[in-house]
Design an enzyme around this catalytic site. Structure first.
Site, short mmCIF file in Angstrom:
data_model
loop_
_atom_site.label_atom_id
_atom_site.label_comp_id
_atom_site.label_asym_id
_atom_site.label_seq_id
_atom_site.Cartn_x
_atom_site.Cartn_y
_atom_site.Cartn_z
N ASP A 26 0.77 -1.19 -0.06
CA ASP A 26 0.07 -0.07 -0.12
C ASP A 26 0.84 1.09 -0.02
O ASP A 26 1.91 1.32 0.77
CB ASP A 26 -0.90 -0.06 1.41
CG ASP A 26 -2.17 1.06 1.10
OD1 ASP A 26 -3.22 0.73 0.75
OD2 ASP A 26 -1.84 2.05 1.57
N ASP A 41 -4.09 2.57 -4.82
CA ASP A 41 -2.74 2.43 -4.64
C ASP A 41 -2.47 1.12 -3.95
O ASP A 41 -1.30 1.12 -3.31
CB ASP A 41 -2.42 3.64 -3.97
CG ASP A 41 -2.87 3.97 -2.39
OD1 ASP A 41 -3.72 2.90 -2.26
OD2 ASP A 41 -2.30 4.77 -1.65
#
Length: 544
Positions: A408, A451
């Protein structure tokens, strides 16, 4: 030739021959074009149904992603936050990964319905009470996650969808409702419908029959509007009454439309693609016109010559019809129709070959869209799940191990906020390239969305050591500045690692592995970001 025509008997024979020829060529043309019409119409209809099914699965997956992501956030909410609004506000603002899925707002509403304990982003227009909203009533009454009916968000005035998750403490006391608001026109959500259409004059319509609402259509101004009254739109009436699949239906204007209908299971919505048959089957009409042109061009001066070579001229037509029919019935694979002539028959064959190439190209693009992220070209969640499932079976046979890294990005949201999504997309593309460079060819880098990325390491004797080495390479690779135009952009990454040995594979599921890596990633963020953490010690990795 001249003496043959000079005899009256021969002239009559010639006339009869001409009539028989015209009758024969007319019959052959009729049957050949009928087969061509039916086969091409079937191909085009199946193509439209395939497209609609893909869009419906895409919508269902995106709604499910938002529901499951919000459930994961709710599971990690400390109970103390519900009595400390400032701390709740800070906590919500720190959940940057989930904000991309709910750009209009992430809210925590108390059991009495408001005002919010915390909301991110903060909006002055946020209402003070939510007791009249169906998502609040449904989540509170059932104690289960609840997806709202399509609505106009009071805070923004935009068409939106709300996902609500009730949050309980250990004594099953309701602490509050965690709600996420997604605009229907948000990028990456329903953009396969918005602004697109099947053909020039067709349209997509996403409807919610249970609420008698048009959720979204190709035209954005129809979002969250009442459905037409019963009888005003026979096509939507048929969908509501159970019509599924592909069918030609006459609309209220007495025009036939090719209609493909399918369900979005998670929300019980219906996706309807409608296109005038004149437009949908225009390639078929063109092919028929070309075929009929062949007959029209067989003028009287050519008849005498054509009588001598009749069999040769008819053979390509019969062969073309036979090959198309066999392809339609599945007796032979779809492949270009061969022709060795340069006449109108060849033109029909080439037209079919071009149409077939376009359909196959579109099927390949749809297959890639179904298994790859369109921004980065990386495998998506569906494909990585399939590969991970296969690897869990394979390592039981080869007695090796595997490792899964959940990545992440740290600091990516400010890039979008400051420089725009265009720059953000280019940053994601560069990050994908660096991550691929950090692994072997046999390993898989996938993008989950936003993301978040996954890396699957296979065929490793010591999966933990391999995963730690790759994790550090990824951290080092992303620590280098990303240069775009005149910008120097810095992002980091938090990584969670889960491993699985051959002995553990028989009792381990894909969902468990991803959950372990996800939890480890959150611990990496909590420990300071830009680092990696191993899976929980309750399920320790082993190096075999």
């Amino acid at each position: 030739m001249m003496p043959w025509f000079g005899s009256s008997l021969k002239m009559r024979i010639a006339v009869v021959s001409v009539l028989l020829f015209l009758a024969g060529i007319s019959l052959i043309t009729f049957f050949a074009t009928r087969i061509l019409h039916d086969d091409m119409q079937e191909v085009l209809s199946k193509q439209q149904l395939t497209t609609v099914n893909y869009i419906a699965r895409d919508i269902d997956a995106k709604v499910t992603l938002r529901l499951e992501s919000l459930k994961r956030v709710a599971l990690n909410m400390p109970e103390a936050l519900f009595s400390n609004p400032p701390a709740m506000q800070t906590w919500l603002e720190d959940r940057k990964a989930i904000h991309t899925l709910f750009p209009t707002g992430l809210m925590v509403v108390p059991p009495d319905g408001g005002p919010t304990i915390g909301d991110a982003p903060r909006l002055k227009t946020r209402p003070k009470s939510f007791v009249d909203r169906d998502w609040f009533i449904g989540a509170k009454a059932t104690g289960q996650p609840f997806i709202s009916q399509p609505l106009i968000a009071r805070a923004t005035g935009e068409p939106a969808l709300v996902v609500a998750i009730p949050v309980f403490n250990s004594q099953q006391k309701l602490l509050g409702i965690l709600a996420g608001v997604t605009p229907l026109a948000a990028p990456g959500f329903l953009d396969l419908i918005l602004g697109t259409s099947p053909g020039k004059d067709g349209s997509y319509q996403l409807i919610a029959p249970q609420h008698h609402l048009v959720v979204l259509a190709s035209e954005v101004n129809r979002a969250v509007t009442p459905m037409p009254d019963i009888g005003d739109d026979p096509i939507l009436d048929a969908a509501v009454n159970g019509q599924r699949g592909i069918k030609i239906i006459r609309n209220a204007a007495k025009q036939d439309e090719l209609v493909a209908t399918t369900e979005v299971p998670r929300t019980s919505w219906l996706l309807v693609a409608r296109q005038p048959t004149d437009e949908a089957f225009e390639p078929v009409s063109n092919a028929l016109r070309n075929t009929l042109l062949i007959t029209a061009l067989l003028s009287l001066p050519s008849i005498i010559v054509l009588l001598a070579v009749l069999n040769r001229l008819l053979k390509p037509i019969a062969q073309l019809a036979r090959e198309l029919h066999e392809m339609a019935e599945g007796k032979r694979p779809m492949q270009p129709v061969a022709t060795h002539t340069a006449d109108e028959v060849a033109d029909v064959a080439h037209s079919f070959n071009r149409l077939q190439d376009r359909l196959q190209d579109q099927e390949q693009r749809l297959a890639k869209m179904a298994h790859h992220d369109m921004l980065t070209g990386l495998p998506n969640r569906r494909l990585i799940d399939e590969r991970l499932e296969n690897e869990l079976h394979r390592i039981q046979r080869n007695h090796l191990g595997l490792a899964l890294l959940f990545l992440d990005l740290d600091g990516f949201k400010p890039v979008n906020d400051k420089h725009g999504h265009g720059i953000g997309d280019r940053v994601l593309g560069e990050i994908a390239r660096r991550l691929q460079a950090a692994v072997r060819d046999v390993d898989t880098v996938a993008r989950l969305g936003g993301d978040e990325f996954l890396i699957l390491l296979t065929d490793t004797e010591k999966p933990q050591k391999a995963a730690e080495r790759v994790a550090q390479k990824c951290i080092d690779a992303l620590s280098e500045t990303i240069g775009i135009n005149d910008l120097q952009i810095h992002v980091g990454v938090s990584i969670g690692i889960a491993t699985c040995s051959a002995e553990q594979a028989a009792t381990t599921t894909v969902k468990q592995l991803i959950s372990q890596a996800d939890s480890a990633m959150y611990r990496a963020k909590a420990a300071g970001r830009n680092r990696y953490e191993l899976q929980s010690p309750t399920n320790p990795p082993t190096d075999s």
